[in-house]
Design an enzyme around this catalytic site. Structure first.
Site, PDB file in Angstrom:
ATOM      1  N   SER A 175       2.005   5.171  -1.955  1.00 35.54           N
ATOM      2  CA  SER A 175       2.126   5.815  -3.263  1.00 35.54           C
ATOM      3  C   SER A 175       3.157   5.120  -4.150  1.00 35.54           C
ATOM      4  CB  SER A 175       2.492   7.290  -3.090  1.00 35.54           C
ATOM      5  OG  SER A 175       3.671   7.418  -2.318  1.00 35.54           O
ATOM      6  N   SER A 230       0.845  -1.197   0.000  1.00 36.59           N
ATOM      7  CA  SER A 230       0.000   0.000   0.000  1.00 36.59           C
ATOM      8  C   SER A 230       0.884   1.253   0.000  1.00 36.59           C
ATOM      9  CB  SER A 230      -0.868   0.010   1.256  1.00 36.59           C
ATOM     10  OG  SER A 230      -1.542  -1.224   1.376  1.00 36.59           O
ATOM     11  N   GLU A 247      -0.416  -5.334   5.921  1.00 39.08           N
ATOM     12  CA  GLU A 247       0.879  -5.396   5.223  1.00 39.08           C
ATOM     13  C   GLU A 247       1.795  -6.420   5.886  1.00 39.08           C
ATOM     14  OE1 GLU A 247       1.193  -0.817   3.551  1.00 39.08           O
ATOM     15  OE2 GLU A 247       2.019  -1.281   5.503  1.00 39.08           O
ATOM     16  N   ALA A 305       7.836   1.547   2.146  1.00 41.29           N
ATOM     17  CA  ALA A 305       8.209   1.702   3.562  1.00 41.29           C
ATOM     18  C   ALA A 305       8.373   3.188   3.844  1.00 41.29           C
ATOM     19  CB  ALA A 305       9.501   0.960   3.864  1.00 41.29           C
TER      20      ALA A 305
HETATM   21  C1  5RP Z   1       1.271   2.165   4.344  1.00 38.92           C
HETATM   22  C2  5RP Z   1       2.728   1.923   4.248  1.00 38.92           C
HETATM   23  C3  5RP Z   1       3.413   2.435   3.038  1.00 38.92           C
HETATM   24  O1  5RP Z   1       4.005   1.384   2.377  1.00 38.92           O
HETATM   25  C4  5RP Z   1       4.449   3.444   3.490  1.00 38.92           C
HETATM   26  O2  5RP Z   1       3.782   4.448   4.218  1.00 38.92           O
HETATM   27  C5  5RP Z   1       5.180   4.052   2.299  1.00 38.92           C
HETATM   28  O3  5RP Z   1       4.259   4.791   1.552  1.00 38.92           O
HETATM   29  P1  5RP Z   1       4.704   5.625   0.272  1.00 38.92           P
HETATM   30  O4  5RP Z   1       5.058   4.641  -0.787  1.00 38.92           O
HETATM   31  O5  5RP Z   1       3.499   6.453  -0.060  1.00 38.92           O
HETATM   32  O6  5RP Z   1       5.878   6.485   0.680  1.00 38.92           O
HETATM   33  O7  5RP Z   1       3.359   1.337   5.095  1.00 38.92           O
HETATM   34  O8  5RP Z   1       0.773   1.667   5.545  1.00 38.92           O
END
Ligand code: 5RP
Length: 268
Positions: A63, A61, A139, A119
């Protein structure tokens, strides 16, 4: 392109990636779009190196994962791959459906070949902070069911020690009725403060896909993350922590110069 596995850091020049990403030029790009490009580079490298025909793939999950699903769908179309996807959130489920990919779940596919996820921060040993998007519990479940757990991130997430880059703390999913005692216990036992995450476009707290609350624990100093993770999980009402310890096998980082670096977990 399959890469050898081993402890340490590797670097893939932009030219080593598949043709669809070869025309990357990052010079003069604004920081935001540079970070987006970096996310895409990492995501494409992970999908190209770790997804093969007839696999069950965990879809993370956030972006960065959007680029991974784009690439996955592209490869499924072009190479006629037979891929089944297990989502880690409502968002991931939507992405899978929107891209016309095959949606499954852990009931039907309890064992995954690979899970790919973003992450918030990745330390030198591939200990992760996750849950910036509030999806950490699903996740972690999906990553735990995968033979290989691969992380994708841009250069801003790469860190020597947790807390150096990511300043919002460790997300902890909790049962709503217990958020105050859990917050107090964490602060008393481990220092810092654990604050209820508030929604932005809604009054009140963020409510997770599992109908729980999130505490963001702003720790004061580095800790033994394996021990702290276990100890926090033992507090009644804690559902899961955003500390992913010894789970990730490899992390790909899209870099500012258009290259991709990867780092493998230490061999125990
Ligand atoms: C969501 C997560 C995402 O993987 C993490 O926040 C990274 O998000 P992004 O790719 O938007 O930087 O752990 O729960």
């Amino acid at each position: 392109m399959r890469l050898p596995r081993g402890a340490g850091l590797g670097r893939l020049a932009a030219g080593a990636l598949r043709s669809s990403q070869q025309h990357v030029c990052v010079s003069g790009r604004a920081a935001a779009s540079m970070a987006e490009e970096a996310k895409k580079l990492a995501a494409y490298a992970a999908v190209d190196n770790h997804v093969q025909n007839n696999q069950v793939v965990g879809v993370g999950s956030g972006s960065t994962i959007v680029y991974a699903v784009d690439r996955l769908a592209e490869r499924v179309r072009q190479e006629k791959l037979n891929i089944v996807c297990v989502p880690t959130s409502f968002q991931a489920r939507q992405l899978i459906l929107q891209h016309g990919l095959t949606l499954s779940d852990l009931d039907r596919h309890p064992e995954l070949d690979v899970a790919i996820d973003g992450a918030d921060e990745v330390d030198a040993e591939l200990t992760l902070i996750k849950g910036g998007g509030g999806c950490l519990t699903q996740e972690k479940i999906v990553a735990g069911c995968a033979k290989h757990f691969i992380v994708i991130a841009d250069y801003r997430k790469d860190s020597k020690a947790l807390g150096q880059q990511w300043k919002k703390g460790v997300p902890i999913e909790v049962i709503p009725m217990a958020y105050v005692p859990i917050s107090r216990t964490i602060a008393k036992r481990f220092g810092g403060e654990a604050n209820l995450r508030m929604a932005v476009s809604k009054a009140g707290p963020v409510v997770t896909d599992n109908s729980n609350f999130i505490l963001d624990w702003k720790f004061e100093h580095a800790q033994n993350w394996k021990e702290v993770n276990t100890a926090i999980k033992m507090i009644p009402g804690v559902v899961e922590t955003g500390l992913f310890v010894r789970m990730a096998e490899r992390a790909y980082f899209g870099m500012e110069d258009g290259s991709v670096q990867f780092r493998d977990a230490p061999i125990n």
